[in-house]
Design an enzyme around this catalytic site. Structure first.
Site, PDB file in Angstrom:
ATOM      1  N   HIS A 159       0.797  -1.180   0.014  1.00 54.01           N
ATOM      2  CA  HIS A 159      -0.138  -0.113  -0.105  1.00 54.01           C
ATOM      3  C   HIS A 159       0.778   1.240  -0.065  1.00 54.01           C
ATOM      4  O   HIS A 159       1.297   1.780   0.914  1.00 54.01           O
ATOM      5  CB  HIS A 159      -0.909  -0.003   1.244  1.00 54.01           C
ATOM      6  N   LEU A 165       2.147   6.909  -4.861  1.00 58.58           N
ATOM      7  CA  LEU A 165       3.426   7.697  -5.529  1.00 58.58           C
ATOM      8  C   LEU A 165       3.021   8.673  -6.108  1.00 58.58           C
ATOM      9  O   LEU A 165       3.841   9.564  -6.734  1.00 58.58           O
ATOM     10  CB  LEU A 165       4.057   6.463  -6.465  1.00 58.58           C
ATOM     11  N   HIS A 182     -11.008   0.315   1.172  1.00 61.51           N
ATOM     12  CA  HIS A 182     -10.748   1.367   2.253  1.00 61.51           C
ATOM     13  C   HIS A 182     -12.028   1.426   2.908  1.00 61.51           C
ATOM     14  O   HIS A 182     -13.349   1.737   2.308  1.00 61.51           O
ATOM     15  CB  HIS A 182     -10.804   2.649   1.216  1.00 61.51           C
ATOM     16  N   HIS A 211      -5.453  -0.730   5.623  1.00 61.73           N
ATOM     17  CA  HIS A 211      -5.239   0.137   7.023  1.00 61.73           C
ATOM     18  C   HIS A 211      -6.337  -0.166   7.948  1.00 61.73           C
ATOM     19  O   HIS A 211      -6.985   0.698   8.387  1.00 61.73           O
ATOM     20  CB  HIS A 211      -4.949   1.524   6.636  1.00 61.73           C
ATOM     21  N   ASP A 231       1.017   2.314   3.779  1.00 65.73           N
ATOM     22  CA  ASP A 231       0.215   3.636   3.350  1.00 65.73           C
ATOM     23  C   ASP A 231       0.866   4.802   3.299  1.00 65.73           C
ATOM     24  O   ASP A 231       0.407   6.020   3.715  1.00 65.73           O
ATOM     25  CB  ASP A 231      -1.122   3.886   4.285  1.00 65.73           C
ATOM     26  N   HIS A 275       2.097  14.383   1.017  1.00 65.55           N
ATOM     27  CA  HIS A 275       1.458  15.601   0.850  1.00 65.55           C
ATOM     28  C   HIS A 275       2.755  16.716   0.914  1.00 65.55           C
ATOM     29  O   HIS A 275       3.499  16.593   1.946  1.00 65.55           O
ATOM     30  CB  HIS A 275       0.388  15.874   1.956  1.00 65.55           C
TER      31      HIS A 275
HETATM   32  O1  DOR Z   1      -4.440   8.969   5.049  1.00 65.67           O
HETATM   33  C1  DOR Z   1      -4.578   8.328   3.963  1.00 65.67           C
HETATM   34  N1  DOR Z   1      -4.101   9.416   2.858  1.00 65.67           N
HETATM   35  N2  DOR Z   1      -5.508   7.380   3.759  1.00 65.67           N
HETATM   36  C2  DOR Z   1      -6.175   7.184   2.429  1.00 65.67           C
HETATM   37  O2  DOR Z   1      -6.796   6.425   2.470  1.00 65.67           O
HETATM   38  C3  DOR Z   1      -5.468   7.968   1.327  1.00 65.67           C
HETATM   39  C4  DOR Z   1      -4.232   8.532   1.323  1.00 65.67           C
HETATM   40  C5  DOR Z   1      -3.795   9.705   0.451  1.00 65.67           C
HETATM   41  O3  DOR Z   1      -3.851   9.359  -0.754  1.00 65.67           O
HETATM   42  O4  DOR Z   1      -3.338  10.798   0.873  1.00 65.67           O
END
Ligand code: DOR
Length: 466
Positions: free
Chosen positions: A88, A91, A207, A260, A333, A337
């Site tokens: 998981h 990218l 999810h 998750h 996961d 960001h």
């Molecule tokens: O915290 C998360 N961020 N959970 C997710 O299911 C998606 C992910 C994201 O793509 O940022």
């Protein structure tokens, strides 16, 4: 392999890699012993005590002498593991390359010890078609190093309505389908998704979030959300979906995987389902094992994730389930960001934290505390996720392809932004001291990541002209 007189030889210039006196662990064969491991080309040539008696003898291992040998000297503290596999990962390519791209993400994966990662489809555009799936496969192969296995969407645009062309996606290289980031909430769509995916032997990764119960939620619903005056994400929003999906998995006999997992209730449902032989599997992230909602007290956006950080009782249930195999595997996961999405109010922040480069030290922390046995952890990071993805597991045995991760379990370091290869630095672990460091990552015999020089592992490296 390139070789240049103008730079010192690098480990990728060598034909033979020798690990002397490492603690090699391969849960599939119950191997946990101090051995020498000799890799020649793409293959593990020898595993055993004194397998690398002398460098002079190495010339005999695989043909003519004069091979270039990279020798990792006796390092009693080092662990040699089958290459780690992350089921998981986000990218962000295509579309959000300012957060991460294939090169930075796969570089971070190699630095984290991962020889294989599965990329979630919530890109821009969504990976709901063969063109994107194939682009990811081709481009990552051209980059070399850590291998990428695409996960394609369950529904067109991840909108939860129309199923994707799963035959095409599988032919393009998808190893599973998921709408991760969003839940397939409609029962009829989920039923058809399971039925359709099973005809192509694709696992369906859910999810688990009943969006009607989490609208506007910023964190876990509990005493802490009340104290902070923030709308909460109740446990039952996860439990309801897991319960319904278990019923559908039992009905369709399709392969169903919970992404998750975070709640005590979901663990109970899963344990009961597994005891009856329902084909369900689950993963847990390091952050859901280690962190609680109390960290939101300072409105720290790095701690905003989906599903949210829960409470101590949930963590304890997750530990037990990971240790006893109810939870099959650990997955990062990894959700990069940028500061645009994180240096803002909690309510405006995007959920997610990076994880690829911190997984090994964080999980070893749980081993050091006696919460998860090391053998079990290695299984949960190697063979277990590979099996769920339907791919052959990495092994430490003679004749196996050389996919390996060398770890120093006692090296201490401080997590800082400049040590992380990921483009994004969104992790609440910045500034923390951790124990356990990835030393080398080897993918199909090629060194994809190498910190051995820094750790003093390579003094007896010997280069001989070919
Ligand atoms: O915290 C998360 N961020 N959970 C997710 O299911 C998606 C992910 C994201 O793509 O940022």
């Amino acid at each position: 392999m390139p070789s240049s007189a103008s730079r010192p030889p690098s480990s990728s210039d060598y034909d033979v890699l020798v690990f002397r006196g490492v603690r090699a662990i391969d849960p599939l064969s119950n191997l946990d012993a101090i051995v020498d491991v000799v890799v020649e080309g793409k293959v593990i040539k020898r595993v055993g005590p004194n397998a690398a008696v002398s460098l002079a003898g190495l010339a005999d291992l695989g043909g003519p002498g004069g091979q270039r040998v990279f020798d990792v000297p006796h390092a009693p503290r080092a662990l040699l593991l089958p290459g780690l596999f992350d089921l998981h990962t986000h990218l962000r390519e295509p579309g959000q390359e300012y957060k991460e791209d294939l090169e930075s993400g796969l570089g971070a994966a190699a630095a984290g010890g991962f020889t294989d990662v599965c990329a979630m489809p919530n890109t821009r555009p969504v990976n709901d078609n063969r063109a994107i799936t194939e682009m990811l496969s081709y481009k990552s192969r051209a980059l070399g190093g850590t291998r990428l296995h695409p996960i394609a969407a369950i529904t067109v645009g991840q909108k939860g309505e129309v199923l994707t062309e799963m035959a095409d996606l599988k032919a393009g290289g998808a190893i599973a389908v998921s709408d991760d980031g969003y839940c397939v909430t409609r029962s009829d769509v989920m039923r058809r998704a399971l039925e359709y995916a099973s005809t192509f032997d694709l696992p369906v990764i859910q999810h688990c979030e009943d969006h009607a119960l989490t609208a506007g939620a910023q964190m876990h619903e509990g005493a802490m959300s009340t104290k902070l005056g923030l709308r909460g994400w109740p446990r039952v929003a996860e439990d309801i979906i897991v319960a319904r999906d278990v019923i559908l998995a039992e009905y369709t006999r399709a392969k169903y995987h919970v992404a998750h997992i975070s709640t005590l209730g979901a663990v109970r449902i899963l344990r009961e389902a597994k005891s009856r032989g329902v084909p369900v599997t689950a993963e847990v992230t390091p952050h859901h094992l280690l962190l609680t909602d109390a960290l939101l007290l300072g409105y720290n956006t790095a701690c905003k994730v989906n599903p949210p950080l829960r409470e101590k009782g949930d963590l304890e249930a997750l530990y037990e389930a990971l240790a006893d195999g109810t939870i099959d595997c650990v997955a990062t996961d990894h959700a990069p960001h940028s500061s645009l999405e994180k240096d803002c109010d909690l309510t405006d922040a995007s959920p997610g934290m990076i994880g690829l480069e911190l997984c090994v030290p964080l999980m070893l922390g749980l081993v050091h505390k006696g919460i998860v046995p090391l053998q079990r952890l290695v299984h949960a990071l190697t063979a277990a996720p590979a099996k769920i993805a339907g791919l052959p597991p990495s092994r430490i045995k003679e004749g196996a392809e050389a996919n390996l991760t060398l770890v120093d379990p006692s090296a201490e370091w401080t997590v800082t932004a400049d040590r992380l290869r990921s483009k994004s630095k969104n992790t609440p672990f910045l500034g923390q001291n951790v124990t356990g460091m990835v030393v080398m990552t080897i993918v199909s015999g090629v060194v994809a990541f190498d910190a051995s020089a820094k750790l003093g592992y390579e003094q007896s490296r010997q280069a001989r002209p070919k």
